[in-house]
Design a protein around this motif. Sequence first.
Motif, PDB file in Angstrom:
ATOM      1  N   LYS A  43       7.981   1.177  22.907  1.00 49.79           N
ATOM      2  CA  LYS A  43       6.951   1.586  21.946  1.00 49.79           C
ATOM      3  C   LYS A  43       7.429   1.349  20.518  1.00 49.79           C
ATOM      4  N   ARG A  44       8.656   1.744  20.229  1.00 48.42           N
ATOM      5  CA  ARG A  44       9.198   1.553  18.883  1.00 48.42           C
ATOM      6  C   ARG A  44       9.318   0.076  18.534  1.00 48.42           C
ATOM      7  N   LEU A  45       9.693  -0.741  19.507  1.00 46.44           N
ATOM      8  CA  LEU A  45       9.794  -2.182  19.287  1.00 46.44           C
ATOM      9  C   LEU A  45       8.414  -2.773  18.999  1.00 46.44           C
ATOM     10  N   SER A  46       7.422  -2.337  19.743  1.00 50.48           N
ATOM     11  CA  SER A  46       6.050  -2.801  19.506  1.00 50.48           C
ATOM     12  C   SER A  46       5.571  -2.375  18.116  1.00 50.48           C
ATOM     13  N   ASP A  47       5.832  -1.119  17.749  1.00 55.41           N
ATOM     14  CA  ASP A  47       5.458  -0.629  16.416  1.00 55.41           C
ATOM     15  C   ASP A  47       6.180  -1.418  15.320  1.00 55.41           C
ATOM     16  N   TYR A  48       7.443  -1.711  15.541  1.00 54.84           N
ATOM     17  CA  TYR A  48       8.231  -2.482  14.576  1.00 54.84           C
ATOM     18  C   TYR A  48       7.633  -3.876  14.386  1.00 54.84           C
ATOM     19  N   ASN A  49       7.322  -4.552  15.495  1.00 53.42           N
ATOM     20  CA  ASN A  49       6.741  -5.898  15.414  1.00 53.42           C
ATOM     21  C   ASN A  49       5.400  -5.885  14.699  1.00 53.42           C
ATOM     22  N   GLU A  50       4.591  -4.864  14.945  1.00 54.34           N
ATOM     23  CA  GLU A  50       3.298  -4.734  14.260  1.00 54.34           C
ATOM     24  C   GLU A  50       3.498  -4.504  12.759  1.00 54.34           C
ATOM     25  N   ALA A  51       4.482  -3.691  12.406  1.00 53.50           N
ATOM     26  CA  ALA A  51       4.757  -3.429  10.990  1.00 53.50           C
ATOM     27  C   ALA A  51       5.202  -4.700  10.275  1.00 53.50           C
ATOM     28  N   VAL A  52       6.023  -5.509  10.932  1.00 54.97           N
ATOM     29  CA  VAL A  52       6.479  -6.764  10.337  1.00 54.97           C
ATOM     30  C   VAL A  52       5.299  -7.721  10.152  1.00 54.97           C
ATOM     31  N   LYS A  53       4.430  -7.803  11.159  1.00 51.82           N
ATOM     32  CA  LYS A  53       3.242  -8.668  11.044  1.00 51.82           C
ATOM     33  C   LYS A  53       2.330  -8.183   9.917  1.00 51.82           C
ATOM     34  N   ALA A  54       2.117  -6.880   9.856  1.00 47.25           N
ATOM     35  CA  ALA A  54       1.249  -6.317   8.816  1.00 47.25           C
ATOM     36  C   ALA A  54       1.825  -6.580   7.428  1.00 47.25           C
ATOM     37  N   CYS A  55       3.132  -6.486   7.300  1.00 45.25           N
ATOM     38  CA  CYS A  55       3.763  -6.735   6.005  1.00 45.25           C
ATOM     39  C   CYS A  55       3.592  -8.203   5.598  1.00 45.25           C
ATOM     40  N   GLY A  56       3.706  -9.107   6.556  1.00 42.85           N
ATOM     41  CA  GLY A  56       3.485 -10.526   6.279  1.00 42.85           C
ATOM     42  C   GLY A  56       2.055 -10.797   5.857  1.00 42.85           C
ATOM     43  N   PHE A  57       1.102 -10.156   6.531  1.00 43.78           N
ATOM     44  CA  PHE A  57      -0.307 -10.312   6.179  1.00 43.78           C
ATOM     45  C   PHE A  57      -0.564  -9.751   4.784  1.00 43.78           C
ATOM     46  N   GLU A  58       0.039  -8.596   4.501  1.00 38.72           N
ATOM     47  CA  GLU A  58      -0.125  -7.975   3.191  1.00 38.72           C
ATOM     48  C   GLU A  58       0.426  -8.880   2.086  1.00 38.72           C
ATOM     49  N   THR A  59       1.538  -9.535   2.350  1.00 34.58           N
ATOM     50  CA  THR A  59       2.121 -10.464   1.379  1.00 34.58           C
ATOM     51  C   THR A  59       1.165 -11.613   1.103  1.00 34.58           C
ATOM     52  N   THR A  60       0.561 -12.150   2.142  1.00 36.14           N
ATOM     53  CA  THR A  60      -0.393 -13.248   1.988  1.00 36.14           C
ATOM     54  C   THR A  60      -1.604 -12.804   1.176  1.00 36.14           C
ATOM     55  N   VAL A  61      -2.136 -11.641   1.488  1.00 38.81           N
ATOM     56  CA  VAL A  61      -3.305 -11.123   0.765  1.00 38.81           C
ATOM     57  C   VAL A  61      -2.967 -10.902  -0.712  1.00 38.81           C
ATOM     58  N   LYS A  62      -1.803 -10.311  -0.978  1.00 35.84           N
ATOM     59  CA  LYS A  62      -1.407 -10.078  -2.375  1.00 35.84           C
ATOM     60  C   LYS A  62      -1.241 -11.391  -3.124  1.00 35.84           C
ATOM     61  N   THR A  63      -0.700 -12.391  -2.444  1.00 37.74           N
ATOM     62  CA  THR A  63      -0.517 -13.702  -3.071  1.00 37.74           C
ATOM     63  C   THR A  63      -1.861 -14.310  -3.448  1.00 37.74           C
ATOM     64  N   LEU A  64      -2.803 -14.295  -2.521  1.00 41.08           N
ATOM     65  CA  LEU A  64      -4.125 -14.867  -2.795  1.00 41.08           C
ATOM     66  C   LEU A  64      -4.861 -14.057  -3.871  1.00 41.08           C
ATOM     67  N   SER A  65      -4.764 -12.746  -3.803  1.00 41.48           N
ATOM     68  CA  SER A  65      -5.402 -11.905  -4.828  1.00 41.48           C
ATOM     69  C   SER A  65      -4.817 -12.193  -6.197  1.00 41.48           C
ATOM     70  N   PHE A  66      -3.512 -12.361  -6.238  1.00 38.82           N
ATOM     71  CA  PHE A  66      -2.822 -12.662  -7.489  1.00 38.82           C
ATOM     72  C   PHE A  66      -3.374 -13.947  -8.101  1.00 38.82           C
ATOM     73  N   LEU A  67      -3.566 -14.970  -7.273  1.00 34.63           N
ATOM     74  CA  LEU A  67      -4.078 -16.254  -7.773  1.00 34.63           C
ATOM     75  C   LEU A  67      -5.524 -16.138  -8.255  1.00 34.63           C
ATOM     76  N   PHE A  68      -6.358 -15.431  -7.481  1.00 35.74           N
ATOM     77  CA  PHE A  68      -7.770 -15.317  -7.838  1.00 35.74           C
ATOM     78  C   PHE A  68      -7.995 -14.433  -9.060  1.00 35.74           C
ATOM     79  N   GLU A  69      -7.101 -13.486  -9.308  1.00 32.36           N
ATOM     80  CA  GLU A  69      -7.265 -12.559 -10.420  1.00 32.36           C
ATOM     81  C   GLU A  69      -6.485 -12.984 -11.665  1.00 32.36           C
TER      82      GLU A  69
END
Length: 142
Positions: A43-69
Amino acid sequence: TFPQIMDFRKDKGTMIKMRNFRLFAYQQYSGKDRAYVEDDIQKRLSDYNEAVKACGFETTVKTLSFLFESKVLIGAFATAAVSLLMGNARLATEAFSTGAILEVGKLSLEYAKQRHELGKICRENPISYIADAKQILGDSPG
């Protein structure tokens, strides 16, 4: 295999993570049933992998928002467009290039900051040892 284990143990970062995981396991799982330990680690490993994926997605969103704004990039586009309309291609190129360089620099800093935060999460989480081991040794996730 034995050579894989030896290579794995040569990596200092991996050994630090292993020690952290061993301390974590000792504190969390002393006296617990094997089935509980296995389920909890999965369970902890699954939660960890999800957190890493979410952080990567968040980085992408922040990057695109930064460019558009970006006001500097919008200003560079506007200056370049006006310069082209006035027939001054050189000024248009310089205006756009300057704005783009400034924004790429700021974007690079923002991206580095996000990657550093993800790295910190990965370094400090004791479960990262298992995730890294699975990746290095080629095991399938889960």
